[in-house]
Enzyme design. Structure first.
Site, PDB file in Angstrom:
ATOM      1  N   ARG A   1       0.853  -1.301   0.004  1.00 35.11           N
ATOM      2  CA  ARG A   1       0.178  -0.175   0.126  1.00 35.11           C
ATOM      3  C   ARG A   1       0.731   1.156   0.059  1.00 35.11           C
ATOM      4  O   ARG A   1       0.549   2.553  -0.321  1.00 35.11           O
ATOM      5  CB  ARG A   1      -0.976   0.167   1.401  1.00 35.11           C
ATOM      6  CG  ARG A   1      -2.389  -0.331   0.936  1.00 35.11           C
ATOM      7  CD  ARG A   1      -3.209  -0.311   2.124  1.00 35.11           C
ATOM      8  NE  ARG A   1      -2.509  -0.644   3.242  1.00 35.11           N
ATOM      9  CZ  ARG A   1      -3.024  -0.971   4.669  1.00 35.11           C
ATOM     10  NH1 ARG A   1      -4.126  -0.576   4.873  1.00 35.11           N
ATOM     11  NH2 ARG A   1      -2.290  -1.334   5.499  1.00 35.11           N
TER      12      ARG A   1
ATOM     13  N   LYS B   1       2.016 -19.808   4.866  1.00 42.55           N
ATOM     14  CA  LYS B   1       1.334 -20.302   6.012  1.00 42.55           C
ATOM     15  C   LYS B   1       1.136 -19.104   6.991  1.00 42.55           C
ATOM     16  O   LYS B   1       1.895 -18.034   6.817  1.00 42.55           O
ATOM     17  CB  LYS B   1       2.058 -21.435   6.822  1.00 42.55           C
ATOM     18  CG  LYS B   1       3.150 -21.007   7.813  1.00 42.55           C
ATOM     19  CD  LYS B   1       3.722 -22.085   8.534  1.00 42.55           C
ATOM     20  CE  LYS B   1       3.198 -22.321   9.805  1.00 42.55           C
ATOM     21  NZ  LYS B   1       3.998 -21.520  10.610  1.00 42.55           N
TER      22      LYS B   1
ATOM     23  N   ASP C   1       5.043 -24.697   2.709  1.00 46.19           N
ATOM     24  CA  ASP C   1       5.520 -25.000   3.803  1.00 46.19           C
ATOM     25  C   ASP C   1       7.172 -25.062   3.737  1.00 46.19           C
ATOM     26  O   ASP C   1       7.686 -26.061   3.162  1.00 46.19           O
ATOM     27  CB  ASP C   1       5.060 -26.466   4.459  1.00 46.19           C
ATOM     28  CG  ASP C   1       5.399 -26.913   5.609  1.00 46.19           C
ATOM     29  OD1 ASP C   1       6.611 -26.699   6.029  1.00 46.19           O
ATOM     30  OD2 ASP C   1       4.665 -27.456   6.600  1.00 46.19           O
ATOM     31  N   HIS C   2       7.930 -24.196   4.269  1.00 47.49           N
ATOM     32  CA  HIS C   2       9.382 -24.310   3.932  1.00 47.49           C
ATOM     33  C   HIS C   2      10.082 -25.221   4.534  1.00 47.49           C
ATOM     34  O   HIS C   2      11.259 -25.652   3.945  1.00 47.49           O
ATOM     35  CB  HIS C   2       9.922 -22.752   4.606  1.00 47.49           C
ATOM     36  CG  HIS C   2      10.080 -22.770   5.896  1.00 47.49           C
ATOM     37  ND1 HIS C   2       9.152 -22.670   7.012  1.00 47.49           N
ATOM     38  CD2 HIS C   2      11.228 -22.999   6.661  1.00 47.49           C
ATOM     39  CE1 HIS C   2       9.885 -22.568   8.121  1.00 47.49           C
ATOM     40  NE2 HIS C   2      11.078 -22.663   8.020  1.00 47.49           N
TER      41      HIS C   2
ATOM     42  N   LYS D   1      13.670 -27.761   2.725  1.00 43.69           N
ATOM     43  CA  LYS D   1      15.053 -28.010   3.639  1.00 43.69           C
ATOM     44  C   LYS D   1      15.649 -29.170   2.731  1.00 43.69           C
ATOM     45  O   LYS D   1      15.050 -30.131   2.321  1.00 43.69           O
ATOM     46  CB  LYS D   1      14.865 -28.242   4.894  1.00 43.69           C
ATOM     47  CG  LYS D   1      14.606 -26.901   5.638  1.00 43.69           C
ATOM     48  CD  LYS D   1      14.463 -27.320   7.112  1.00 43.69           C
ATOM     49  CE  LYS D   1      13.532 -26.117   7.750  1.00 43.69           C
ATOM     50  NZ  LYS D   1      14.562 -25.139   8.349  1.00 43.69           N
TER      51      LYS D   1
ATOM     52  N   GLU E   1      13.245 -25.595  19.255  1.00 44.75           N
ATOM     53  CA  GLU E   1      13.853 -24.219  18.931  1.00 44.75           C
ATOM     54  C   GLU E   1      14.416 -23.374  20.429  1.00 44.75           C
ATOM     55  O   GLU E   1      13.631 -23.719  21.313  1.00 44.75           O
ATOM     56  CB  GLU E   1      12.755 -23.239  18.667  1.00 44.75           C
ATOM     57  CG  GLU E   1      12.147 -23.830  17.031  1.00 44.75           C
ATOM     58  CD  GLU E   1      11.364 -22.676  16.404  1.00 44.75           C
ATOM     59  OE1 GLU E   1      11.816 -21.939  15.787  1.00 44.75           O
ATOM     60  OE2 GLU E   1      10.288 -22.888  16.804  1.00 44.75           O
TER      61      GLU E   1
ATOM     62  N   ASP F   1       1.043 -23.931  14.931  1.00 41.03           N
ATOM     63  CA  ASP F   1       2.168 -23.228  14.244  1.00 41.03           C
ATOM     64  C   ASP F   1       3.173 -24.116  13.918  1.00 41.03           C
ATOM     65  O   ASP F   1       3.720 -23.701  12.772  1.00 41.03           O
ATOM     66  CB  ASP F   1       3.005 -22.390  15.291  1.00 41.03           C
ATOM     67  CG  ASP F   1       3.835 -21.336  14.846  1.00 41.03           C
ATOM     68  OD1 ASP F   1       3.755 -20.900  13.866  1.00 41.03           O
ATOM     69  OD2 ASP F   1       5.125 -21.662  15.454  1.00 41.03           O
TER      70      ASP F   1
ATOM     71  N   HIS G   1       4.578 -28.274  10.002  1.00 39.24           N
ATOM     72  CA  HIS G   1       5.903 -28.810   9.766  1.00 39.24           C
ATOM     73  C   HIS G   1       6.226 -29.957  10.107  1.00 39.24           C
ATOM     74  O   HIS G   1       6.647 -31.008   9.514  1.00 39.24           O
ATOM     75  CB  HIS G   1       6.916 -27.853  10.420  1.00 39.24           C
ATOM     76  CG  HIS G   1       6.955 -26.406  10.013  1.00 39.24           C
ATOM     77  ND1 HIS G   1       6.424 -25.919   8.647  1.00 39.24           N
ATOM     78  CD2 HIS G   1       7.127 -25.091  10.596  1.00 39.24           C
ATOM     79  CE1 HIS G   1       6.486 -24.748   8.607  1.00 39.24           C
ATOM     80  NE2 HIS G   1       6.870 -24.178   9.804  1.00 39.24           N
TER      81      HIS G   1
ATOM     82  N   LYS H   1       9.175 -24.088  21.905  1.00 35.17           N
ATOM     83  CA  LYS H   1      10.210 -22.742  21.984  1.00 35.17           C
ATOM     84  C   LYS H   1      11.044 -22.804  23.484  1.00 35.17           C
ATOM     85  O   LYS H   1      10.651 -23.469  24.219  1.00 35.17           O
ATOM     86  CB  LYS H   1       9.240 -21.461  21.742  1.00 35.17           C
ATOM     87  CG  LYS H   1       8.324 -21.427  20.615  1.00 35.17           C
ATOM     88  CD  LYS H   1       8.882 -20.908  19.478  1.00 35.17           C
ATOM     89  CE  LYS H   1       8.049 -20.772  18.457  1.00 35.17           C
ATOM     90  NZ  LYS H   1       8.671 -20.714  17.001  1.00 35.17           N
TER      91      LYS H   1
END
Ligand code: BG6
Length: 481
Positions: free
Chosen positions: A51, A146, A175-176, A180, A214, A233, A238, A329
């Site tokens: 924008r 996602k 979906d990254h 990989k 993580e 998430d 994943h 996490k």
């Protein structure tokens, strides 16, 4: 090993949300790296839109800063060459402004790709306007990020909106994890070698552990995360992809629909996980670390930042072999891996000797991408027969030269979009099947009876998670080996 860069055809990539975080951190640096590697074939262009009323010069300046910050770029001919391919058109995703200007920018003889690096609430409106304005051609591709929905109903609605303007073969749901290197290597390992496949079933495999741990917290993303939690998430997408690639039947060929057909069958074989087979956790505050509640800015939050579960794949191949999944996490290490535990030998000919920890195949996604086979050998030297563990290790970094180091997942995925290869993207029915599995599990938590267990930042998750495999006389692999 010789790496081969196969240039892609001439393209116009239109990036919606071009001034956003993902564009700066991942998408633009990935395009730059592929440009550096010589993968841009004919004339290729990147057209940023958002924008903001920026000029092309101002946008190029912002791209230059992003590439220096996140893509390792330095001033010079290479960066200048890439920036020349970049343009900018202000477009109002929800209104009429800018679409005509965008149309004028696009060439008839180049592949068109529309990358929607925007929230899902804009997918339908952008897809519709691309079609109405005649910008989307039959050969165009649309790429969406996602989260693809929040539950089955919202995913179905997104699919309906996208399919009103594009055919399924034009839609690329990212979906990254599928981009990989090691995730694809899992397919190569299973289906390009005859060594493992005869053993790849419940007769020979005791259980499988899939871990995506993580060390980072949710700081800075608290608002998004608090509405999702680890299940939405990470697990629904994943970890689900990792489970599918580990459990699926060999596809008849390595083609997009053959691979995705097999993945859908795995998802449809999953049983609903009872609450007794799930442990949810939420990290507490540490001595020098704020807790989840503060990061989420929601003192009453019951959202999980950790989840562990035992999943049963009810089909001929896997009945009786559980898959233990865990992700979270603020854990002690960043580790993503799939550990396949083979069954103990049927008869121990070494009575009185401590069993060593062999019989495990570990596929490491990050860090140190590679594959390790843990075996049991004789402890070398005199003194009779003793057993010890030994690793057969293939760390890809040691096998590949500096130029061949694995690319970022986004680099591979964006080039696949241009080439028109959907193998590493999720099909609409696949996403819906994954939500159909996740929804009833999450609904059980929403009743409010199952509050997450607290865990210390930097730990391996809540104590209760340890009990999950313990109950079955198994144990989690230590995070980080
Ligand atoms: C994203 C999640 O999809 O994947 C994040 O939204 C998570 O919460 C990230 O941190 C993990 O990706 P990677 O590639 O760093 O393992």
């Amino acid at each position: 090993m010789v790496s081969r860069v196969i240039p892609v055809q001439s393209f116009d990539l239109v990036l919606f949300g071009a001034t956003g975080d993902l564009a700066k951190r991942k998408i633009l640096p990935s395009l730059y790296h592929r440009f550096q590697a010589g993968q841009f074939g004919g004339e290729c262009r990147v057209i940023g839109t958002s924008r903001s009323t920026l000029s092309t010069a101002e946008f190029r300046e912002a791209v230059s800063v992003a590439l220096k910050d996140f893509g390792g770029a330095e001033d010079g001919k290479e960066l200048a060459g890439f920036l020349e391919l970049v343009d900018y058109v202000p477009v109002d995703a929800r209104g009429d402004g800018g679409w005509g200007d965008l149309k004028k920018q696009l060439r008839d003889d180049a592949t068109r790709a529309f990358y929607l690096s925007v929230g899902p609430s804009l997918f339908g409106s952008i897809a519709g306007r691309l079609k109405e304005s005649g910008i989307a051609t039959e050969d165009s591709r649309i790429v969406v990020e996602k989260p693809f929905g929040h539950d089955l109903a919202s995913a179905q609605e997104l699919n309906r909106d996208l399919r009103a303007a594009f055919e399924e073969h034009q839609i690329y749901r990212i979906d990254h994890y599928l981009g990989k290197e090691t995730v694809q290597n899992l397919m190569a390992l299973r289906f390009a070698n005859s060594l493992f496949e005869p053993l790849w079933n419940s007769t020979h495999i005791d259980h499988v552990q899939i871990t995506v741990a993580e060390s980072i917290s949710v700081e800075g993303r608290g608002e998004y995360y608090d509405n999702s939690g680890a299940m939405r998430d990470m697990v629904q997408n994943h970890l689900m992809q990792l489970l599918c690639l580990t459990a699926m039947e060999p596809p008849s060929r390595f083609s997009p629909n053959a691979v995705r057909d097999e993945k859908v069958k795995v998802i449809e074989s999953l049983e609903t996980v009872p609450n007794s087979d799930i442990v949810r956790g939420q990290y507490s505050a540490g001595a020098d670390h704020a807790g989840y509640l503060e990061h989420a800015n929601n003192p009453a939050s019951r959202t999980e930042s950790f989840v562990a579960m035992k999943v049963q794949v009810s089909n001929w191949r896997w009945a009786g072999t559980p898959f233990y999944l865990r992700t979270g996490k603020c854990l002690r290490k960043r580790v993503s891996e799939i550990a396949v535990y083979f069954r103990d030998p049927p008869h121990n000919i070494f009575p009185g000797i401590d069993p060593a920890t062999g019989n495990v195949l570990v596929i490491r996604l990050q860090p140190d991408e590679g594959i390790t086979l843990h075996t049991t050998i004789k402890d070398p030297g005199p003194g009779g027969m003793r057993l010890t563990g030994a690793k057969l290790d293939m760390t890809f970094a040691d096998t590949l030269s500096a130029q061949e180091q694995p690319q970022d997942a986004y680099e591979r995925l964006i080039m696949d979009v241009i080439r028109g290869d959907q193998t590493l993207f999720m099909r609409g029915d696949e996403v819906e099947a994954a939500w159909a599995w996740a929804d009833p599990i999450i609904a059980g938590w929403d009743s409010g009876r199952f509050a997450p267990h607290p865990y210390d930042p930097g730990s391996s998750g809540p104590e209760e998670a340890l009990l999950l495999p313990h109950r079955d006389n198994r144990h989690w692999r230590r995070l980080g080996g």
